[in-house]
Motif scaffolding. Structure first.
Motif, PDB file in Angstrom:
ATOM      1  N   THR A 176      -8.142  -5.683   8.486  1.00 38.06           N
ATOM      2  CA  THR A 176      -7.474  -4.478   8.511  1.00 38.06           C
ATOM      3  C   THR A 176      -8.573  -3.579   8.571  1.00 38.06           C
ATOM      4  O   THR A 176      -7.919  -2.060   9.377  1.00 38.06           O
ATOM      5  CB  THR A 176      -7.284  -4.345   6.864  1.00 38.06           C
TER       6      THR A 176
ATOM      7  N   ARG B 181     -12.177   0.197  -2.590  1.00 39.27           N
ATOM      8  CA  ARG B 181     -13.574   0.368  -2.697  1.00 39.27           C
ATOM      9  C   ARG B 181     -13.339  -0.639  -2.799  1.00 39.27           C
ATOM     10  O   ARG B 181     -14.176  -1.893  -3.214  1.00 39.27           O
ATOM     11  CB  ARG B 181     -14.297   0.709  -4.148  1.00 39.27           C
ATOM     12  N   SER B 182     -11.501  -2.026  -2.671  1.00 39.32           N
ATOM     13  CA  SER B 182     -11.745  -3.262  -2.584  1.00 39.32           C
ATOM     14  C   SER B 182     -13.126  -3.675  -1.081  1.00 39.32           C
ATOM     15  O   SER B 182     -13.498  -3.157  -0.470  1.00 39.32           O
ATOM     16  CB  SER B 182     -10.703  -3.904  -2.180  1.00 39.32           C
TER      17      SER B 182
ATOM     18  N   HIS C 143     -12.639   6.612  -6.121  1.00 39.63           N
ATOM     19  CA  HIS C 143     -11.713   4.817  -6.385  1.00 39.63           C
ATOM     20  C   HIS C 143     -10.972   5.184  -8.341  1.00 39.63           C
ATOM     21  O   HIS C 143     -10.798   6.398  -8.326  1.00 39.63           O
ATOM     22  CB  HIS C 143     -12.939   4.488  -7.759  1.00 39.63           C
ATOM     23  N   SER C 144     -11.003   4.528  -9.013  1.00 43.91           N
ATOM     24  CA  SER C 144     -10.016   5.006 -10.031  1.00 43.91           C
ATOM     25  C   SER C 144     -10.931   6.003 -11.322  1.00 43.91           C
ATOM     26  O   SER C 144     -10.241   6.626 -12.117  1.00 43.91           O
ATOM     27  CB  SER C 144      -9.329   3.707 -10.702  1.00 43.91           C
TER      28      SER C 144
ATOM     29  N   ALA D 297      -6.442   3.563   0.857  1.00 44.70           N
ATOM     30  CA  ALA D 297      -6.066   2.046   0.242  1.00 44.70           C
ATOM     31  C   ALA D 297      -5.942   1.770  -0.831  1.00 44.70           C
ATOM     32  O   ALA D 297      -7.699   1.250  -1.742  1.00 44.70           O
ATOM     33  CB  ALA D 297      -7.600   1.233   1.466  1.00 44.70           C
ATOM     34  N   ILE D 298      -5.237   1.694  -2.072  1.00 43.08           N
ATOM     35  CA  ILE D 298      -4.669   1.862  -2.526  1.00 43.08           C
ATOM     36  C   ILE D 298      -3.741   0.643  -3.239  1.00 43.08           C
ATOM     37  O   ILE D 298      -3.888   0.490  -4.911  1.00 43.08           O
ATOM     38  CB  ILE D 298      -4.296   3.335  -3.398  1.00 43.08           C
ATOM     39  N   GLY D 299      -3.051   0.505  -3.258  1.00 41.39           N
ATOM     40  CA  GLY D 299      -1.410   0.479  -3.711  1.00 41.39           C
ATOM     41  C   GLY D 299      -0.968   1.119  -4.765  1.00 41.39           C
ATOM     42  O   GLY D 299      -0.047  -0.098  -5.024  1.00 41.39           O
ATOM     43  N   LYS D 300      -0.510   2.377  -4.367  1.00 39.51           N
ATOM     44  CA  LYS D 300      -0.029   2.929  -5.489  1.00 39.51           C
ATOM     45  C   LYS D 300       1.448   3.235  -4.433  1.00 39.51           C
ATOM     46  O   LYS D 300       0.788   4.506  -3.998  1.00 39.51           O
ATOM     47  CB  LYS D 300      -0.463   4.165  -6.273  1.00 39.51           C
TER      48      LYS D 300
ATOM     49  N   PHE E 286       1.226   7.356  -2.792  1.00 37.15           N
ATOM     50  CA  PHE E 286       0.430   8.790  -4.477  1.00 37.15           C
ATOM     51  C   PHE E 286      -0.486   9.621  -3.898  1.00 37.15           C
ATOM     52  O   PHE E 286      -0.740  10.411  -4.516  1.00 37.15           O
ATOM     53  CB  PHE E 286      -0.913   7.164  -4.898  1.00 37.15           C
TER      54      PHE E 286
ATOM     55  N   VAL F  96      -3.310   3.252   4.399  1.00 37.47           N
ATOM     56  CA  VAL F  96      -3.277   1.187   4.377  1.00 37.47           C
ATOM     57  C   VAL F  96      -2.205   0.127   4.182  1.00 37.47           C
ATOM     58  O   VAL F  96      -2.045  -0.561   3.603  1.00 37.47           O
ATOM     59  CB  VAL F  96      -4.626   1.011   3.873  1.00 37.47           C
ATOM     60  N   GLY F  97      -1.606   1.771   2.661  1.00 39.07           N
ATOM     61  CA  GLY F  97      -0.640   1.224   1.391  1.00 39.07           C
ATOM     62  C   GLY F  97       0.489  -0.412   1.951  1.00 39.07           C
ATOM     63  O   GLY F  97       1.043   0.539   3.255  1.00 39.07           O
ATOM     64  N   ILE F  98       0.540  -1.185   1.136  1.00 37.24           N
ATOM     65  CA  ILE F  98       1.935  -1.784   1.273  1.00 37.24           C
ATOM     66  C   ILE F  98       2.455  -1.742   0.324  1.00 37.24           C
ATOM     67  O   ILE F  98       1.998  -2.763  -0.614  1.00 37.24           O
ATOM     68  CB  ILE F  98       1.609  -2.979   1.723  1.00 37.24           C
TER      69      ILE F  98
ATOM     70  N   THR G 154      -3.280  -5.645  11.351  1.00 38.45           N
ATOM     71  CA  THR G 154      -4.039  -6.561  10.590  1.00 38.45           C
ATOM     72  C   THR G 154      -4.175  -7.997  11.130  1.00 38.45           C
ATOM     73  O   THR G 154      -5.348  -8.758  11.508  1.00 38.45           O
ATOM     74  CB  THR G 154      -3.798  -7.197   9.772  1.00 38.45           C
TER      75      THR G 154
HETATM   76  P1  NAP Z   1      -6.941  -3.536  -4.964  1.00 33.67           P
HETATM   77  O1  NAP Z   1      -7.954  -3.994  -4.170  1.00 33.67           O
HETATM   78  O2  NAP Z   1      -5.843  -3.128  -5.541  1.00 33.67           O
HETATM   79  O3  NAP Z   1      -7.959  -2.539  -4.362  1.00 33.67           O
HETATM   80  C1  NAP Z   1      -7.168  -0.887  -4.854  1.00 33.67           C
HETATM   81  C2  NAP Z   1      -8.575  -0.073  -4.723  1.00 33.67           C
HETATM   82  O4  NAP Z   1      -7.718   0.992  -5.139  1.00 33.67           O
HETATM   83  C3  NAP Z   1      -8.822   0.025  -5.563  1.00 33.67           C
HETATM   84  O5  NAP Z   1     -10.922   0.796  -5.738  1.00 33.67           O
HETATM   85  C4  NAP Z   1      -8.909   0.832  -6.901  1.00 33.67           C
HETATM   86  O6  NAP Z   1     -10.222   1.857  -7.725  1.00 33.67           O
HETATM   87  C5  NAP Z   1      -8.007   1.791  -6.464  1.00 33.67           C
HETATM   88  N1  NAP Z   1      -7.727   2.681  -6.924  1.00 33.67           N
HETATM   89  C6  NAP Z   1      -6.564   2.212  -8.116  1.00 33.67           C
HETATM   90  N2  NAP Z   1      -5.846   2.994  -8.211  1.00 33.67           N
HETATM   91  C7  NAP Z   1      -6.845   4.287  -8.063  1.00 33.67           C
HETATM   92  C8  NAP Z   1      -6.535   5.720  -8.533  1.00 33.67           C
HETATM   93  N3  NAP Z   1      -4.928   5.936  -9.286  1.00 33.67           N
HETATM   94  N4  NAP Z   1      -6.957   6.972  -8.211  1.00 33.67           N
HETATM   95  C9  NAP Z   1      -7.970   6.150  -6.842  1.00 33.67           C
HETATM   96  N5  NAP Z   1      -8.488   4.991  -6.679  1.00 33.67           N
HETATM   97  C10 NAP Z   1      -7.724   3.854  -7.401  1.00 33.67           C
HETATM   98  O7  NAP Z   1      -6.259  -3.338  -3.404  1.00 33.67           O
HETATM   99  P2  NAP Z   1      -6.588  -3.700  -1.570  1.00 33.67           P
HETATM  100  O8  NAP Z   1      -6.679  -5.027  -1.754  1.00 33.67           O
HETATM  101  O9  NAP Z   1      -7.682  -3.123  -1.622  1.00 33.67           O
HETATM  102  O10 NAP Z   1      -5.095  -3.447  -0.929  1.00 33.67           O
HETATM  103  C11 NAP Z   1      -4.487  -1.829  -0.897  1.00 33.67           C
HETATM  104  C12 NAP Z   1      -3.257  -1.600  -0.804  1.00 33.67           C
HETATM  105  O11 NAP Z   1      -3.691  -1.788   1.148  1.00 33.67           O
HETATM  106  C13 NAP Z   1      -2.337  -2.072  -0.937  1.00 33.67           C
HETATM  107  O12 NAP Z   1      -1.055  -1.618  -1.087  1.00 33.67           O
HETATM  108  C14 NAP Z   1      -1.889  -3.398  -0.720  1.00 33.67           C
HETATM  109  O13 NAP Z   1      -1.029  -4.175  -0.021  1.00 33.67           O
HETATM  110  C15 NAP Z   1      -2.559  -3.093   1.061  1.00 33.67           C
HETATM  111  N6  NAP Z   1      -3.582  -3.984   1.830  1.00 33.67           N
HETATM  112  C16 NAP Z   1      -2.600  -4.197   3.560  1.00 33.67           C
HETATM  113  C17 NAP Z   1      -3.313  -4.167   4.262  1.00 33.67           C
HETATM  114  C18 NAP Z   1      -2.396  -4.259   6.071  1.00 33.67           C
HETATM  115  O14 NAP Z   1      -2.914  -5.099   6.337  1.00 33.67           O
HETATM  116  N7  NAP Z   1      -2.256  -3.268   6.383  1.00 33.67           N
HETATM  117  C19 NAP Z   1      -4.316  -5.515   4.127  1.00 33.67           C
HETATM  118  C20 NAP Z   1      -4.459  -5.097   3.119  1.00 33.67           C
HETATM  119  C21 NAP Z   1      -3.973  -4.967   1.991  1.00 33.67           C
HETATM  120  P3  NAP Z   1     -11.246   0.721  -9.056  1.00 33.67           P
HETATM  121  O15 NAP Z   1     -12.511  -0.015  -8.279  1.00 33.67           O
HETATM  122  O16 NAP Z   1     -11.888   1.678  -9.577  1.00 33.67           O
HETATM  123  O17 NAP Z   1     -10.241  -0.688  -9.391  1.00 33.67           O
END
Ligand code: NAP
Length: 281
Positions: free
Chosen positions: A140, A165-166, A188-189, A207-210, A213, A228-230, A264
């Motif tokens: 990704t 920061r995943s 990050h959060s 890349a948050i997942g919200k 946002f 990046v979010g889905i 991806t």
């Molecule tokens: P994840 O592992 O859940 O990580 C989310 C990150 O966002 C964490 O680092 C978290 O911080 C941070 N976050 C959450 N709430 C926040 C807030 N209120 N303020 C600031 N930062 C915040 O998710 P991921 O796997 O990286 O995926 C992120 C998004 O990308 C999702 O929507 C997923 O579906 C999408 N995605 C898309 C693809 C694609 O092919 N396009 C591939 C992978 C993922 P903390 O570390 O402090 O918890």
């Protein structure tokens, strides 16, 4: 504002790969091979795996699909991955995550040799990325870099802010931007003032997942915004960025769907071809 059309770029990447796999086959008398392991029947994982296999076929890559039942034992999965690791016709191994809870994913993933780690998730490949050495990069964030490149957006000297920061997106994304000479901030959060950090970005990656946002007030005029979010909201796919409002300020922006998502799988296939080429050189 320019819309970054990931779907179109992904199709270009796939077409290029088709030519590369044909040349590989002509030169070495064998196809690039990618093994995909799916344990259980998670519906989302089934869709991902189906799309990956379809992508392989279209790009001229031989796919080896292995489906194990949800109650497969640790030993069963480990034996399969070890066999694929030893199989010379397999250049890349992908174990679809998440694995069922009773399995130790780390121990299974550790059996994938670095040179067959097409996902770029191994400590070895992440270490190489951190050292700015050649290796396999997570699909990704690698896809995001490819989008920037194809739209002639050079990160050098730019302020890049990555929110998230995943290990599979945010962290490797930040390293890639750093390796491309951007000045990188990772949020990050626990970030104290997210709005202020984001509003400084020339390149903002969410890349948050919200859903929605990232609001317009968090974005600088003229910024490049990569979403990046889905997220699924009322049966529709929505990104982490409030597209309607943010697109009025951005110079470039990726839509969801049709932006980063399609890249991806294209980059997974690209990684498989790169692994095969490294295996024969
Ligand atoms: P994840 O592992 O859940 O990580 C989310 C990150 O966002 C964490 O680092 C978290 O911080 C941070 N976050 C959450 N709430 C926040 C807030 N209120 N303020 C600031 N930062 C915040 O998710 P991921 O796997 O990286 O995926 C992120 C998004 O990308 C999702 O929507 C997923 O579906 C999408 N995605 C898309 C693809 C694609 O092919 N396009 C591939 C992978 C993922 P903390 O570390 O402090 O918890």
């Amino acid at each position: 504002m320019t819309l970054i059309e990931g779907k179109k770029v992904a199709a270009e990447v796939r077409a290029e790969l088709k030519a590369e796999t044909a040349a590989f086959e002509a030169q070495y008398g064998k196809k690039v091979g990618l093994a995909v392991v799916l344990v259980g029947e998670d519906p989302a994982s089934q869709v991902y795996v189906r799309n990956k296999i379809k992508g392989c076929e279209e790009a001229g890559i031989r796919s080896f699909a292995h489906y194990l039942p949800a109650d497969a034992s640790q030993k069963q999965v480990e034996e399969l991955v070890a066999a694929l690791a030893a199989d010379e016709s397999v250049h890349g191994i992908l174990v679809q995550l998440p694995l069922p809870g009773h399995l130790d994913a780390d121990r299974i993933l550790a059996l994938i040799p670095t040179e067959k780690d097409v996902d770029g998730f191994s400590a070895d490949n992440i270490g190489k990325l951190a050292l700015n050495e050649e290796g396999t990069v997570a699909c990704t964030p690698f896809g995001v870099m490819e989008l920037l490149r194809r739209y002639h957006i050079d990160p050098r000297g730019k302020r890049a802010v990555v929110v998230g920061r995943s290990n599979i997106v945010g962290r490797p994304m930040a390293l890639l931007l750093l390796n491309a000479d951007a000045t990188v901030t990772v949020c990050h959060s626990r970030t104290a003032d997210l709005k202020e950090e984001c509003a400084r970005a020339d390149i903002l990656v969410a890349a948050i997942g919200k859903p929605k946002f990232i609001a317009a007030e968090m974005v600088k005029d003229g910024a490049v915004v990569i979403d990046v979010g889905i997220n699924r909201v009322d049966g529709k796919l929505v990104g982490d960025v409030d597209f309607d409002e943010v697109s009025k300020k951005a110079s470039f922006i990726t839509p969801v769907p049709g932006g980063v998502g399609p890249m991806t799988i294209a980059m997974l296939l690209k990684n498989a071809v790169a692994c095969a080429k490294r295996a024969v050189r």
